[in-house]
Design a protein around this motif. Structure first.
Motif, PDB file in Angstrom:
ATOM      1  N   SER A 147       0.828  -1.205   0.000  1.00  0.00           N
ATOM      2  CA  SER A 147       0.000   0.000   0.000  1.00  0.00           C
ATOM      3  C   SER A 147       0.862   1.254   0.000  1.00  0.00           C
ATOM      4  CB  SER A 147      -0.931   0.015   1.222  1.00  0.00           C
ATOM      5  OG  SER A 147      -1.897  -0.987   1.131  1.00  0.00           O
ATOM      6  N   LEU A 150       2.262   1.547  -3.623  1.00  0.00           N
ATOM      7  CA  LEU A 150       1.320   1.804  -4.715  1.00  0.00           C
ATOM      8  C   LEU A 150       0.600   3.145  -4.590  1.00  0.00           C
ATOM      9  CD1 LEU A 150      -0.232  -1.768  -5.015  1.00  0.00           C
ATOM     10  CD2 LEU A 150       1.308  -0.675  -6.634  1.00  0.00           C
ATOM     11  N   ILE A 176      -5.921  -0.688  -4.345  1.00  0.00           N
ATOM     12  CA  ILE A 176      -5.159  -0.662  -5.590  1.00  0.00           C
ATOM     13  C   ILE A 176      -5.905   0.129  -6.658  1.00  0.00           C
ATOM     14  CG2 ILE A 176      -4.277  -2.084  -7.487  1.00  0.00           C
ATOM     15  CD1 ILE A 176      -3.715  -4.277  -5.446  1.00  0.00           C
ATOM     16  N   CYS A 180      -4.314   3.422  -8.229  1.00  0.00           N
ATOM     17  CA  CYS A 180      -3.794   3.238  -9.594  1.00  0.00           C
ATOM     18  C   CYS A 180      -4.955   3.134 -10.588  1.00  0.00           C
ATOM     19  CB  CYS A 180      -2.919   1.997  -9.673  1.00  0.00           C
ATOM     20  SG  CYS A 180      -1.654   1.882  -8.390  1.00  0.00           S
TER      21      CYS A 180
END
Length: 417
Positions: A147, A150, A176, A180
């Motif tokens: 985490s 990302l 995620i 992203c």
């Protein structure tokens, strides 16, 4: 300039010559598969580089990364590959993440031998592809490290977290998707999801086109039905989808074919039950601009059983005769499928087309290599390599996965710290 070699046969003399001939303006260095390449040879290669952008040391089992710390601080690396670099040290990965945070676009740490790291201070806003297949720098059982990494990769397009079992827990996939949003290619195979609902947020990714969800062994057949009917059919941009070893039913497969207009490839290999191929019959009226290629090897579907419509291109194979691996003993006999007998394991290692040696198993008639005691051997100057330890004679010393000893004027040098 580009220096590239992908061979396990680079001996130390060749490597040393290679390293001393490195062009000073080298931009790309690929040593993928050079298992005997030594750290001191890499040190020679990197000593004078100042414009290096891409380096791939994948499967270089003898590289610790010390020379990277010594020589690459002046370079602007964008692509780094460390697949199966068992001896890469944690400080090397930390150095890379910090020193190239603004330039790094591709990072592969798959099966990398680093110990767990704290990525809380690392920011790589321009990262495009991250592969951490079963990487030890991300400990199993917790998502905090991933985490932290990302959350600072808003431009990430490709993410491979295969066999990182903690991915399927605690709403991590939701994080995620939030961190992203530009992801196009995802591999969550073997992530041990608690239920199909952990994948729900994937349908929120507007650019998701390639998805791999193989070996989700914790999902039941009803779990796969929920995954397909509630999540995957809503991922309208998918062009390739892989569900190997999944408990997918024919009606669910047909739903994918009718609901995903851009789908071009569907991988159903090693799907033993309840798939029987009736989805082919259902698809007779299906209209597609381009046929969908379906990989059905190692399933119960036999070639010639159904007339394949023009909308599909089915890659057939022999039935999966090792259904006991899935807890379905004897189901092949119940369906009238011939089960081929096991061959006797070889007593002597056998060399394949790649020059590698195998023993302790057998080939069945589906060209699958099986056996309870399968081992992999590679000749190496009087030593041998297997999946657990690597031994190699070295001027009276030896190398294994833990330590490296080399005689040095009566003492010894630990080349790997």
């Amino acid at each position: 300039a580009v220096v590239s070699t992908q061979s396990t046969g680079v001996n130390n003399k060749t490597a040393l010559w290679f390293s001393k001939s490195t062009p000073p303006k080298l931009k790309t260095l690929v040593l993928n598969g050079c298992v005997s390449f030594k750290e001191k040879c890499l040190d020679h290669m990197l000593r004078n580089t100042s414009e290096l952008e891409q380096i791939d040391l994948s499967y270089c089992h003898r590289i610790s990364g010390k020379s990277i710390l010594k020589h690459l601080s002046k370079n602007r690396l964008t692509h780094i590959g460390f697949t199966e670099c068992f001896r890469i040290k944690p400080i090397v990965v930390q150095f890379i993440m910090c020193n190239y945070s603004e330039t790094l676009k591709f990072l592969d740490l798959s099966r990398c031998g680093s110990n767990p790291l704290d990525f809380s201070m690392n920011q790589c806003p321009n990262m495009v592809a991250l592969k951490v297949f079963n990487a030890k720098c991300f400990p199993q059982g917790g998502n905090e490290e991933l985490s932290n990494l990302l959350r600072h990769m808003p431009n990430l397009e490709e993410l491979d977290l295969e066999f990182n079992t903690s991915v399927g827990r605690n709403h991590f996939i939701d994080q995620i998707v939030r961190f992203c949003p530009l992801l196009q290619t995802i591999n969550f195979s073997g992530c041990h999801p608690a239920s199909a609902s952990v994948f729900s947020s994937l349908q929120l990714l507007p650019n998701l086109s390639n998805l791999t969800l193989n070996r989700l062994n914790t999902l039941s057949d009803s779990g796969y039905h929920e995954l397909i009917s509630s999540v995957l059919i809503n991922c309208s941009k998918l062009t390739t989808l892989s569900l190997q070893s999944g408990l997918t039913a024919d009606q669910d497969v047909y739903s994918l074919l009718t609901s995903l207009p851009k789908l071009r490839s569907l991988d159903l290999r090693s799907t033993p039950f309840p798939l029987d191929g009736s989805f082919i019959q259902m698809s007779k009226g299906l209209v597609k601009k381009e046929p969908v290629t379906i990989y059905a090897q190692d399933t119960t579907i036999a070639e010639g059983e159904y007339e394949v419509p023009s909308s599909l291109k089915v890659m057939f194979g022999l039935p999966n005769i090792h259904s006991e691996l899935f807890g379905l003993d004897g189901f092949a006999e119940d369906l009238g499928i011939d089960v081929y007998p096991e061959e006797e394991p070889w007593e002597e290692p056998w060399e394949d087309d790649e020059g590698e040696f195998w023993a302790g198993g057998y080939f069945d008639e589906a060209a699958q290599f099986y056996g309870d005691d399968v081992q992999h051997f590679e000749p190496n100057d009087g030593g041998f390599e297997d999946d657990v330890q690597h031994f190699e004679p070295n001027d009276g010393g030896f190398e294994d996965d833990v330590q490296h000893f080399e005689p040095n004027d009566g003492a010894h040098e630990d080349e790997y710290w």
